[in-house]
Each structure stands twice: as C-alpha cells, then as structure tokens.
Design a protein around this motif. Sequence first.
Motif, PDB file in Angstrom:
ATOM      1  N   THR A  70      13.108   2.823   7.326  1.00 55.34           N
ATOM      2  CA  THR A  70      12.545   3.896   6.511  1.00 55.34           C
ATOM      3  C   THR A  70      13.586   4.939   6.124  1.00 55.34           C
ATOM      4  OG1 THR A  70      11.818   5.020   8.531  1.00 55.34           O
ATOM      5  CG2 THR A  70      10.211   3.619   7.418  1.00 55.34           C
ATOM      6  N   GLN A  71      14.561   5.164   7.006  1.00 60.83           N
ATOM      7  CA  GLN A  71      15.580   6.163   6.680  1.00 60.83           C
ATOM      8  C   GLN A  71      16.446   5.704   5.511  1.00 60.83           C
ATOM      9  OE1 GLN A  71      15.472   9.202   7.977  1.00 60.83           O
ATOM     10  NE2 GLN A  71      13.643   8.393   9.006  1.00 60.83           N
ATOM     11  N   ALA A  72      16.611   4.383   5.382  1.00 58.66           N
ATOM     12  CA  ALA A  72      17.414   3.864   4.274  1.00 58.66           C
ATOM     13  C   ALA A  72      16.718   4.053   2.931  1.00 58.66           C
ATOM     14  CB  ALA A  72      17.718   2.382   4.502  1.00 58.66           C
ATOM     15  N   VAL A  84       6.736   7.697   1.183  1.00 57.10           N
ATOM     16  CA  VAL A  84       6.245   6.322   1.098  1.00 57.10           C
ATOM     17  C   VAL A  84       5.155   6.090   2.136  1.00 57.10           C
ATOM     18  CG1 VAL A  84       6.844   3.865   1.238  1.00 57.10           C
ATOM     19  CG2 VAL A  84       8.514   5.497   0.332  1.00 57.10           C
ATOM     20  N   VAL A  85       4.102   5.431   1.716  1.00 54.15           N
ATOM     21  CA  VAL A  85       3.088   4.921   2.634  1.00 54.15           C
ATOM     22  C   VAL A  85       2.753   3.500   2.223  1.00 54.15           C
ATOM     23  CG1 VAL A  85       0.678   5.066   3.396  1.00 54.15           C
ATOM     24  CG2 VAL A  85       2.063   7.138   3.265  1.00 54.15           C
ATOM     25  N   VAL A  86       2.742   2.589   3.192  1.00 55.04           N
ATOM     26  CA  VAL A  86       2.222   1.233   2.987  1.00 55.04           C
ATOM     27  C   VAL A  86       1.134   1.020   4.024  1.00 55.04           C
ATOM     28  CG1 VAL A  86       2.700  -1.240   2.985  1.00 55.04           C
ATOM     29  CG2 VAL A  86       4.418   0.368   2.102  1.00 55.04           C
ATOM     30  N   ASN A  94      -1.020   1.831   9.064  1.00 60.24           N
ATOM     31  CA  ASN A  94       0.143   2.068   8.221  1.00 60.24           C
ATOM     32  C   ASN A  94       1.307   1.215   8.689  1.00 60.24           C
ATOM     33  OD1 ASN A  94      -0.970   3.996   6.480  1.00 60.24           O
ATOM     34  ND2 ASN A  94      -0.422   5.706   7.813  1.00 60.24           N
ATOM     35  N   MET A  95       1.920   0.508   7.757  1.00 59.07           N
ATOM     36  CA  MET A  95       3.116  -0.270   8.057  1.00 59.07           C
ATOM     37  C   MET A  95       4.383   0.556   7.823  1.00 59.07           C
ATOM     38  SD  MET A  95       1.557  -3.003   8.901  1.00 59.07           S
ATOM     39  CE  MET A  95       2.849  -4.223   9.054  1.00 59.07           C
ATOM     40  N   VAL A  96       4.313   1.474   6.880  1.00 56.80           N
ATOM     41  CA  VAL A  96       5.418   2.398   6.600  1.00 56.80           C
ATOM     42  C   VAL A  96       4.817   3.777   6.374  1.00 56.80           C
ATOM     43  CG1 VAL A  96       7.272   3.031   5.015  1.00 56.80           C
ATOM     44  CG2 VAL A  96       6.913   0.638   5.571  1.00 56.80           C
ATOM     45  N   SER A  97       5.469   4.769   6.923  1.00 56.16           N
ATOM     46  CA  SER A  97       5.033   6.144   6.709  1.00 56.16           C
ATOM     47  C   SER A  97       6.275   7.038   6.700  1.00 56.16           C
ATOM     48  CB  SER A  97       4.055   6.571   7.808  1.00 56.16           C
ATOM     49  OG  SER A  97       3.547   7.853   7.546  1.00 56.16           O
ATOM     50  N   LEU A  98       6.759   7.349   5.514  1.00 51.10           N
ATOM     51  CA  LEU A  98       7.948   8.181   5.357  1.00 51.10           C
ATOM     52  C   LEU A  98       7.562   9.467   4.635  1.00 51.10           C
ATOM     53  CD1 LEU A  98      11.051   8.701   5.340  1.00 51.10           C
ATOM     54  CD2 LEU A  98      11.126   7.435   3.164  1.00 51.10           C
TER      55      LEU A  98
END
Length: 295
Positions: A70-72, A84-86, A94-98
């Motif tokens: 996620t940091q990238a 970003v949210v997936v 949530n699979m991604v939470s940035l």
Amino acid sequence: MSKASGIVLLVGLCLGAIVAMALVPPSRSGPAALAASRTAALTVETEPVPVESPPPSSSAPGPPSKTVDTQALQHLVPGGQVSVVVYDRTAKKNMVSLKPDRFHTSASLVKILIALEALQAGTSPSIVQRMLSASDDGIASSLWSAHGGPVIVTRWAARIGLGGTRPPEDPGRWGDTRITAADIAKVYRYLLDQAGAGTRKTIMRALSGATESGSDGIRQYFGIPDGVGTLPWSIKQGWACCRGSRVLHSSGVVGEEDRYIVVVLTSQPTSTTYAGAGKRVTDVVKALLPLIDGL
C-alpha cells in the motif's frame, strides 16, 4: 527249551523292539516330538519386508500470497494524494485500505447520491441513467436544484452512515461535496445490498454502460476500465480542475457478480494533464490486480 535258548530269545526280542522304535516316523512320535516339529515349522526364516520411509518434508515455498504494497501506491501519484479502498463482497472485508478517511473533493462521484434522491422522488430512470453513464453535468445541476441541493448529501449521508461526507460550502457547487474513500465504498455496498431492486437496476445499468467520454468530452475510461483488462466492471468516475489541484477519481465494482468494490481517489498537481493524471490512476488500479480473482 533250554535256559540258554531262552536268554537268546529274550535278547532278540529286545533288539527288535529297539529297531522298531528307531524306524517309527516323527508324526507317530509322542507329544514331545510333535511339539518340537510344530516349533520348527513356526520358526522358518523369511526375508524381512523393507519399510518405506516417509518422504522428507518439502522446504519449497508454496504459491505467493496475494498482497499489495500500500505504501508503494502513494509513489504512483507523485506530488499528489491518493486514497484507496478495495472491498471484497464475498469475504466481507477490506483487502486494501490506504488513507480511507482523507477528505477529497467529490467531483462527479456525488452524482450517485443525486441519483438515489432523484429516483426516490420519481424521476425518470432514463434521465438518471444519462446523468450517470455520460457524467452529464447539466442534468446533475438540474436534479440538484430540484431536490434540495445540499440536503441531498446530508440526508443520504445519515441514511447510509457516511461519517466523512459533507455538503459543499457553496450550495450551488455540488462537485465540491467532501467525500472519503471509505464512504464511497459504503455507498456501493448500500446500492448493491440494501437499495430497492428498481433503484439498483437503474443505477448499475448506467454504471456498466458508462460511455468512453463524458458529456464534456473528457475521456473517462482511466483507472478501472483501462486497468482491469477483460474483467467486467461498472464505474462512476470524477474529474475537476483547477481550484488548487487536478482531481481524478475512479470508483466502481469489478469482477463476476460485482465481487470487488474499488475506490481510487486522487488529488494531483494542476501541472499534470488529464491524460497524464488519468494514467497515474490507471497505474494504481493495475497495482491492485493481485488481489482480484481471475488475474
């Protein structure tokens, strides 16, 4: 018979008995001999059967787990901000939470809330679909004014539970509504899981039939459409410039049965072009692909 003859006869009988005993086969011997023969039969030697050792445990690694750095993702939008949210609707997580709670200007993403209000008020589905699929600003402005403007945002934020969504400071500028990636993901969850069947069908048909260019001529296939290849998608995009930044958002659902909700919100330098900023949003979506089944 003489005494000597008797002795000879007795000796002969004894010798005959001894010979007879020697000639008796073992099977006719007494119990001791029979037991010995059985013991011999049971102690016949056989070849040992080799025992197969279990295979050594493999130290080779299994298939790599699906992960995203996620940091990238932040580095894919140089000089700007990205949230970003997936959300996986099957796994319900949530699979991604940035930076999901960072405020962004909504641009045209608020049109989903306008559509919900308009349909509830009895607006023709064809008008709502046109507003969404071509991201028509003229229709959005008309519906915004007709149905209370900022109250649309406050009403639906309360109904869906959008903790980070705020109406615009200038009541006439619907595109300045404040949103977060977490809230936009909630809007899709509401639309897919709680909204009435007619409302859901009207809005999702519009999002799956989004035109390549918006009514203002801006190409709106950046982000999800350009990034997910042949996977099915339904989208609502947003773009605006240039009150301090160039805003480009890509949001929608991806995959069979609308499995993944994907939200990418960006605020980028005004020095970037729409095409250049759109490519960065697409790069973020492509970086999310390891999480999406079928790729």
